[in-house]
Design a protein around this motif. Structure first.
Motif, mmCIF file in Angstrom:
data_model
loop_
_atom_site.group_PDB
_atom_site.id
_atom_site.type_symbol
_atom_site.label_atom_id
_atom_site.label_comp_id
_atom_site.label_asym_id
_atom_site.label_seq_id
_atom_site.Cartn_x
_atom_site.Cartn_y
_atom_site.Cartn_z
ATOM 1 N N ILE A 62 1.763 9.289 -0.477
ATOM 2 C CA ILE A 62 2.072 8.416 0.651
ATOM 3 C C ILE A 62 0.881 7.523 0.968
ATOM 4 O O ILE A 62 -0.226 8.006 1.191
ATOM 5 C CB ILE A 62 2.457 9.245 1.889
ATOM 6 C CG1 ILE A 62 3.778 9.984 1.640
ATOM 7 C CG2 ILE A 62 2.558 8.372 3.135
ATOM 8 C CD1 ILE A 62 4.155 10.957 2.739
ATOM 9 N N ILE A 63 1.115 6.222 0.957
ATOM 10 C CA ILE A 63 0.125 5.242 1.393
ATOM 11 C C ILE A 63 0.823 4.289 2.346
ATOM 12 O O ILE A 63 2.046 4.235 2.414
ATOM 13 C CB ILE A 63 -0.486 4.463 0.206
ATOM 14 C CG1 ILE A 63 0.604 3.700 -0.555
ATOM 15 C CG2 ILE A 63 -1.244 5.404 -0.726
ATOM 16 C CD1 ILE A 63 0.048 2.797 -1.655
ATOM 17 N N SER A 64 0.029 3.535 3.089
ATOM 18 C CA SER A 64 0.624 2.618 4.049
ATOM 19 C C SER A 64 1.421 1.539 3.323
ATOM 20 O O SER A 64 0.927 0.918 2.388
ATOM 21 C CB SER A 64 -0.462 1.959 4.903
ATOM 22 O OG SER A 64 0.125 1.120 5.878
ATOM 23 N N LEU A 69 6.518 -3.289 3.137
ATOM 24 C CA LEU A 69 7.222 -3.003 4.385
ATOM 25 C C LEU A 69 7.822 -1.603 4.426
ATOM 26 O O LEU A 69 7.704 -0.901 5.429
ATOM 27 C CB LEU A 69 8.322 -4.032 4.677
ATOM 28 C CG LEU A 69 7.878 -5.481 4.858
ATOM 29 C CD1 LEU A 69 9.091 -6.354 5.192
ATOM 30 C CD2 LEU A 69 6.813 -5.600 5.937
ATOM 31 N N VAL A 70 8.493 -1.172 3.350
ATOM 32 C CA VAL A 70 9.186 0.122 3.370
ATOM 33 C C VAL A 70 8.915 0.881 2.073
ATOM 34 O O VAL A 70 9.013 0.310 0.984
ATOM 35 C CB VAL A 70 10.708 -0.059 3.529
ATOM 36 C CG1 VAL A 70 11.401 1.302 3.558
ATOM 37 C CG2 VAL A 70 11.051 -0.859 4.769
ATOM 38 N N ARG A 71 8.596 2.155 2.199
ATOM 39 C CA ARG A 71 8.516 3.051 1.052
ATOM 40 C C ARG A 71 9.392 4.273 1.334
ATOM 41 O O ARG A 71 9.372 4.810 2.440
ATOM 42 C CB ARG A 71 7.077 3.513 0.783
ATOM 43 C CG ARG A 71 6.131 2.407 0.343
ATOM 44 C CD ARG A 71 4.754 2.976 0.028
ATOM 45 N NE ARG A 71 3.775 1.934 -0.231
ATOM 46 C CZ ARG A 71 3.580 1.350 -1.407
ATOM 47 N NH1 ARG A 71 4.312 1.744 -2.442
ATOM 48 N NH2 ARG A 71 2.680 0.409 -1.556
ATOM 49 N N HIS A 89 9.137 5.429 5.167
ATOM 50 C CA HIS A 89 7.869 5.052 5.809
ATOM 51 C C HIS A 89 7.822 3.532 5.916
ATOM 52 O O HIS A 89 7.887 2.830 4.912
ATOM 53 C CB HIS A 89 6.706 5.579 4.963
ATOM 54 C CG HIS A 89 5.362 5.389 5.567
ATOM 55 N ND1 HIS A 89 4.205 5.470 4.824
ATOM 56 C CD2 HIS A 89 4.965 5.111 6.835
ATOM 57 C CE1 HIS A 89 3.162 5.260 5.614
ATOM 58 N NE2 HIS A 89 3.609 5.039 6.834
ATOM 59 N N VAL A 90 7.720 3.035 7.144
ATOM 60 C CA VAL A 90 7.833 1.607 7.416
ATOM 61 C C VAL A 90 6.553 1.099 8.066
ATOM 62 O O VAL A 90 5.980 1.760 8.943
ATOM 63 C CB VAL A 90 9.027 1.321 8.358
ATOM 64 C CG1 VAL A 90 9.195 -0.178 8.580
ATOM 65 C CG2 VAL A 90 10.306 1.941 7.819
ATOM 66 N N VAL A 116 9.781 6.984 9.740
ATOM 67 C CA VAL A 116 8.488 6.877 10.417
ATOM 68 C C VAL A 116 8.059 5.413 10.378
ATOM 69 O O VAL A 116 7.960 4.824 9.300
ATOM 70 C CB VAL A 116 7.419 7.755 9.729
ATOM 71 C CG1 VAL A 116 6.070 7.592 10.413
ATOM 72 C CG2 VAL A 116 7.852 9.213 9.736
ATOM 73 N N VAL A 117 7.811 4.841 11.555
ATOM 74 C CA VAL A 117 7.516 3.416 11.641
ATOM 75 C C VAL A 117 6.141 3.208 12.272
ATOM 76 O O VAL A 117 5.928 3.521 13.454
ATOM 77 C CB VAL A 117 8.580 2.662 12.462
ATOM 78 C CG1 VAL A 117 8.317 1.158 12.405
ATOM 79 C CG2 VAL A 117 9.983 2.978 11.955
#
Length: 208
Positions: A62-64, A69-71, A89-90, A116-117
């Motif tokens: 997980i990275i930003s 925009l979305v992963r 992850h947004v 998660v935003v």
């Protein structure tokens, strides 16, 4: 805008503690849950999301999602929660309205994932009648949380893109993590490690 049903705040001393706290929270999250992460650059939002991913049992790495925009991180059949929700992850920093949020079709994944935003406040609340809001505040020199003006989003997108959560020099800088529950899903706070203050009074205004 509705008020929180409850609020809890606790101190974490290291990145590892932030990760562990989030992993404990991730273990109780369910499909359809919405989390909004807030904090200044370097506050630890990505570290927190990595912990959530561990607790959910999704694929690591997980990275930003600053540029995409979305992963989506799928649930691992061999993980601690086989058959559990995926993690969406947004990064909503560049999204200026609820309409732009709708354009990325998060509603289509809400039924199969935990969403998660980052930078989601005032952008994604319409996606669910319940949510958790998580604020992470860096403490400098033991002086407690930063003033509100220092928690604001960066004005320069290039700055946002170039600064990573938990810079190397600040890995073990203490943080304050504030968690607020909204809506019927979070009528009661989840069990989390550490000594936490009492929940907010259950007044009609707070339950609205």
């Amino acid at each position: 805008m509705s008020a929180p049903v409850w609020e809890r705040s606790l101190e974490v001393r290291t990145a590892a503690e932030t990760h562990a706290l989030a992993a404990a929270l991730g273990a109780v999250l369910e499909t359809g849950d919405l989390l909004i992460l807030t904090g200044e650059l370097g506050a630890g939002k990505t570290t927190f999301t990595q912990g959530l991913g561990e607790g959910l049992g999704v694929r690591s790495g997980i990275i930003s999602p600053t540029f995409v925009l979305v992963r989506i991180h799928p649930n691992l059949p061999e993980g601690p929660r086989p058959g559990g929700p995926d993690l969406v992850h947004v990064d909503a920093y560049r999204l200026e309205s609820a309409a732009e949020i709708d354009d990325i079709d998060l509603e289509n994944t809400m039924d199969s994932a935990v969403t998660v935003v980052e930078w989601g406040r005032d952008r994604v609340e319409h996606l669910s009648d319940s949510r958790l809001e998580v604020e992470l505040h860096r403490t400098r020199g033991g002086a407690g949380g930063l003033p509100a003006a220092e928690q604001a989003e960066p004005a320069d997108p290039a700055t946002h893109a170039s600064v990573l959560d938990f810079d190397t020099d600040d890995d073990d800088e203490p943080r304050t993590v504030v968690i607020r529950g909204f809506g019927p899903r979070w009528a009661e706070p989840p069990a989390l490690p550490g000594r936490l203050p009492e929940t907010l009074p259950q007044t009609p205004e707070r339950n609205s």
